[in-house]
Design an enzyme around this catalytic site. Structure first.
Site, mmCIF file in Angstrom:
data_model
loop_
_atom_site.group_PDB
_atom_site.id
_atom_site.type_symbol
_atom_site.label_atom_id
_atom_site.label_comp_id
_atom_site.label_asym_id
_atom_site.label_seq_id
_atom_site.Cartn_x
_atom_site.Cartn_y
_atom_site.Cartn_z
ATOM 1 N N HIS A 171 0.850 -1.193 0.000
ATOM 2 C CA HIS A 171 0.000 0.000 0.000
ATOM 3 C C HIS A 171 0.877 1.232 0.000
ATOM 4 C CE1 HIS A 171 -4.183 -1.530 1.482
ATOM 5 N NE2 HIS A 171 -3.629 -2.342 0.606
ATOM 6 N N LYS A 182 1.362 -0.373 14.972
ATOM 7 C CA LYS A 182 2.776 -0.481 15.349
ATOM 8 C C LYS A 182 3.132 -1.721 16.180
ATOM 9 C CE LYS A 182 4.393 2.895 13.232
ATOM 10 N NZ LYS A 182 4.275 2.220 11.939
HETATM 11 P P1 FAD Z 1 2.341 -12.201 21.425
HETATM 12 O O1 FAD Z 1 1.787 -12.239 20.063
HETATM 13 O O2 FAD Z 1 1.447 -11.843 22.561
HETATM 14 O O3 FAD Z 1 2.970 -13.638 21.694
HETATM 15 C C1 FAD Z 1 3.401 -14.040 22.972
HETATM 16 C C2 FAD Z 1 3.324 -15.541 23.058
HETATM 17 O O4 FAD Z 1 3.819 -15.938 24.316
HETATM 18 C C3 FAD Z 1 1.899 -16.053 22.966
HETATM 19 O O5 FAD Z 1 1.825 -17.062 21.994
HETATM 20 C C4 FAD Z 1 1.604 -16.547 24.375
HETATM 21 O O6 FAD Z 1 0.706 -17.650 24.372
HETATM 22 C C5 FAD Z 1 2.981 -16.917 24.869
HETATM 23 N N1 FAD Z 1 3.101 -16.859 26.330
HETATM 24 C C6 FAD Z 1 2.587 -15.956 27.177
HETATM 25 N N2 FAD Z 1 2.932 -16.236 28.443
HETATM 26 C C7 FAD Z 1 3.704 -17.344 28.390
HETATM 27 C C8 FAD Z 1 4.338 -18.104 29.381
HETATM 28 N N3 FAD Z 1 4.277 -17.780 30.677
HETATM 29 N N4 FAD Z 1 5.044 -19.192 28.984
HETATM 30 C C9 FAD Z 1 5.115 -19.528 27.679
HETATM 31 N N5 FAD Z 1 4.527 -18.823 26.683
HETATM 32 C C10 FAD Z 1 3.824 -17.747 27.044
HETATM 33 N N6 FAD Z 1 -1.081 -4.849 16.524
HETATM 34 C C11 FAD Z 1 -1.237 -4.170 15.404
HETATM 35 O O7 FAD Z 1 -0.247 -3.646 14.885
HETATM 36 N N7 FAD Z 1 -2.478 -4.079 14.811
HETATM 37 C C12 FAD Z 1 -3.591 -4.683 15.355
HETATM 38 O O8 FAD Z 1 -4.667 -4.618 14.807
HETATM 39 C C13 FAD Z 1 -3.450 -5.392 16.550
HETATM 40 N N8 FAD Z 1 -4.520 -5.976 17.129
HETATM 41 C C14 FAD Z 1 -4.332 -6.652 18.316
HETATM 42 C C15 FAD Z 1 -5.429 -7.241 18.950
HETATM 43 C C16 FAD Z 1 -5.257 -7.915 20.174
HETATM 44 C C17 FAD Z 1 -6.470 -8.542 20.864
HETATM 45 C C18 FAD Z 1 -3.967 -7.977 20.762
HETATM 46 C C19 FAD Z 1 -3.762 -8.688 22.089
HETATM 47 C C20 FAD Z 1 -2.878 -7.391 20.106
HETATM 48 C C21 FAD Z 1 -3.059 -6.717 18.897
HETATM 49 N N9 FAD Z 1 -1.996 -6.113 18.236
HETATM 50 C C22 FAD Z 1 -2.150 -5.446 17.092
HETATM 51 C C23 FAD Z 1 -0.655 -6.171 18.752
HETATM 52 C C24 FAD Z 1 0.145 -7.264 18.077
HETATM 53 O O9 FAD Z 1 -0.681 -8.360 17.790
HETATM 54 C C25 FAD Z 1 1.273 -7.615 19.023
HETATM 55 O O10 FAD Z 1 2.069 -6.457 19.163
HETATM 56 C C26 FAD Z 1 2.106 -8.792 18.590
HETATM 57 O O11 FAD Z 1 1.348 -9.971 18.641
HETATM 58 C C27 FAD Z 1 3.329 -8.914 19.497
HETATM 59 O O12 FAD Z 1 3.959 -10.138 19.275
HETATM 60 P P2 FAD Z 1 4.707 -10.873 20.453
HETATM 61 O O13 FAD Z 1 5.261 -12.115 19.827
HETATM 62 O O14 FAD Z 1 5.636 -9.938 21.127
HETATM 63 O O15 FAD Z 1 3.587 -11.219 21.536
#
Ligand code: FAD
Ligand code: DHB
Length: 389
Positions: A72, A296
């Site tokens: 985009h 973000k």
């Molecule tokens: P996460 O995706 O949260 O992954 C963390 C992983 O760790 C999960 O699989 C979890 O099960 C696992 N975990 C947690 N605790 C433990 C533990 N104690 N032991 C082992 N494993 C564990 N961002 C956008 O940019 N646009 C959006 O539209 C958007 N919508 C969102 C909607 C929701 C409901 C949420 C919650 C977030 C949204 N986000 C969005 C944010 C984006 O999805 C996150 O920033 C992104 O998923 C971050 O990735 P991550 O791997 O750091 O964390």
């Protein structure tokens, strides 16, 4: 068991870091609390910055994204019932990629499997130990058995509710937070998107966003009360409200249909400092949360992974620890800029419960100033397409 880098969390940040390190010959084990099906069914982000696109390509998981994603070159911003376009390409020379987080995660799991990467799912009670020593280890339960893995580093990629951030002592950890007084009600529907670009709409009834996943899959959001019950929002009520908040010509074109997913998300800005303590590094939502308005969240997780990946590669391949020393400072410098942008864009586009007429006029004036000034649009576009790493 022993590994070089033990990664807690098998979301996008944990899987991407594991994939990048493995390709450099650095051994990792990923511990994920949930089942793989659960992780793959979460509908979340949809817009990738170009830096994220390039990092995914570097990780060897760019092929399907390049085939099926949608570049985009701009977005629409609407005020009441009129809109104007911010041209990313013309102002910054850059663009973004529309490709869902669900797809990114599926591609990463496929790549980890293809390399025989170790991702242990349904790991219960994951607990890191001795993080301030030279010999950290992590324990967990699975199938009724207690397991232990020794490692050099623990990377907390376990999201906002994970165990990693609370493992940093209170005397060291600082947390900064703003909770917004509203939520986002989002739906996914198998209908053609209302436009070929995103529409972010400021309206007296509240914010609305028209996004998409592909030619026949649309993602729409409206600002709602965070305490609203999903039952109170029938599909019909959602579509009627969305139509009221977007420009009239878009409302007329909008194709509606049954929702295949519907959820309410709270909005918050949150940063934890430092992002490294001893042998623990935090990446992604484990260290920070942004309100979704600037798209973000996932992209910040990717930039943390970029810094952590290079720091660990330098340590293992060149015997140089400077990247690890600087990790927290480097990552936080970019995090705070994205926190600022997401806060600004959220504040500009939403209706606050106690908003005065003065504040509403200021929002309108700022959007009109943005429409009139290429310089202002360039600043917005630079942040939206992603600041450099
Ligand atoms: P996460 O995706 O949260 O992954 C963390 C992983 O760790 C999960 O699989 C979890 O099960 C696992 N975990 C947690 N605790 C433990 C533990 N104690 N032991 C082992 N494993 C564990 N961002 C956008 O940019 N646009 C959006 O539209 C958007 N919508 C969102 C909607 C929701 C409901 C949420 C919650 C977030 C949204 N986000 C969005 C944010 C984006 O999805 C996150 O920033 C992104 O998923 C971050 O990735 P991550 O791997 O750091 O964390
Ligand atoms: C999407 C989500 C966002 O928060 C955003 O700013 C843009 C797009 C999405 O889910 O498509």
């Amino acid at each position: 068991m022993r590994t070089q880098v033990c990664i807690i969390g098998g979301g996008p940040s944990g899987l991407l870091l594991s994939q990048l390190l493995h390709r450099k010959g650095i051994d990792t084990v990923v511990l994920e609390r949930r089942s793989r099906d659960y992780v793959l069914s979460r509908i979340r982000a949809g817009v990738l910055e170009w830096g994220t696109v390039e990092l995914l390509r570097e990780a060897g998981v760019g092929a399907r994204m390049d085939r099926e994603g949608f570049p985009h070159e701009g977005t629409y911003l609407a005020l009441q019932n009129r809109g104007f376009r911010v041209d990313f390409k013309a102002t910054t020379g850059k663009q973004v990629m529309v490709y869902g987080q669900t797809e990114v995660t599926a591609d990463l799991y496929a790549a980890r499997d293809a390399m025989d990467g170790v991702v242990i799912d349904e790991a219960e009670g994951v607990t890191p130990h001795a993080l301030d020593s030279d010999a950290p280890f992590v324990t967990w339960h699975k199938d009724g058995t207690e397991h232990r893995i020794d490692c050099d580093f623990v990377i907390g990629c376990d999201g906002f509710h994970g165990i990693s951030r609370p493992s940093i002592p209170n005397s060291v950890l600082r947390e900064f937070e703003r909770v917004y007084p509203f939520g986002w009600l989002g739906i996914l529907s198998e209908t053609p998107p209302v436009d070929d670009e995103l529409i972010y709409a400021n309206h007296p009834r509240g914010f609305a966003l028209c996004s998409m996943r592909n030619e026949n899959l649309s993602r729409y959001y409206i600002q709602c009360d965070v305490n609203d019950s999903l039952d109170a929002w029938s599909d019909r009520a959602f579509w009627d409200e969305l139509k009221r908040r977007i420009p009239g010509e878009a409302a007329e074109r909008l194709v509606t249909g049954p929702s295949i997913e519907k959820s309410i998300a709270p909005l918050r800005s949150f940063v934890a400092e430092p992002m490294r303590w001893g042998r623990l590094l935090l990446c992604g939502d484990a260290a920070h949360i942004v309100p979704p308005t600037g798209a973000k969240g996932l992209n910040l997780a990717a930039s943390d992974v970029h810094y952590a990946y290079h720091a660990l590669a330098r340590h293992y391949l060149d015997g140089d620890g400077e990247g690890l020393e600087r990790y927290s400072e480097q990552a936080l410098s970019r995090v705070w800029k994205a926190i600022r942008f997401s806060w600004w864009f959220t504040t500009l586009m939403h209706r606050f419960p106690d908003q005065t007429e003065f504040e509403q006029r200021i929002q309108e004036a700022e959007l009109e100033a943005l429409e009139a000034s290429t310089a202002a649009q360039t600043v917005m576009a630079e942040n939206y397409v992603g600041l450099p790493y």
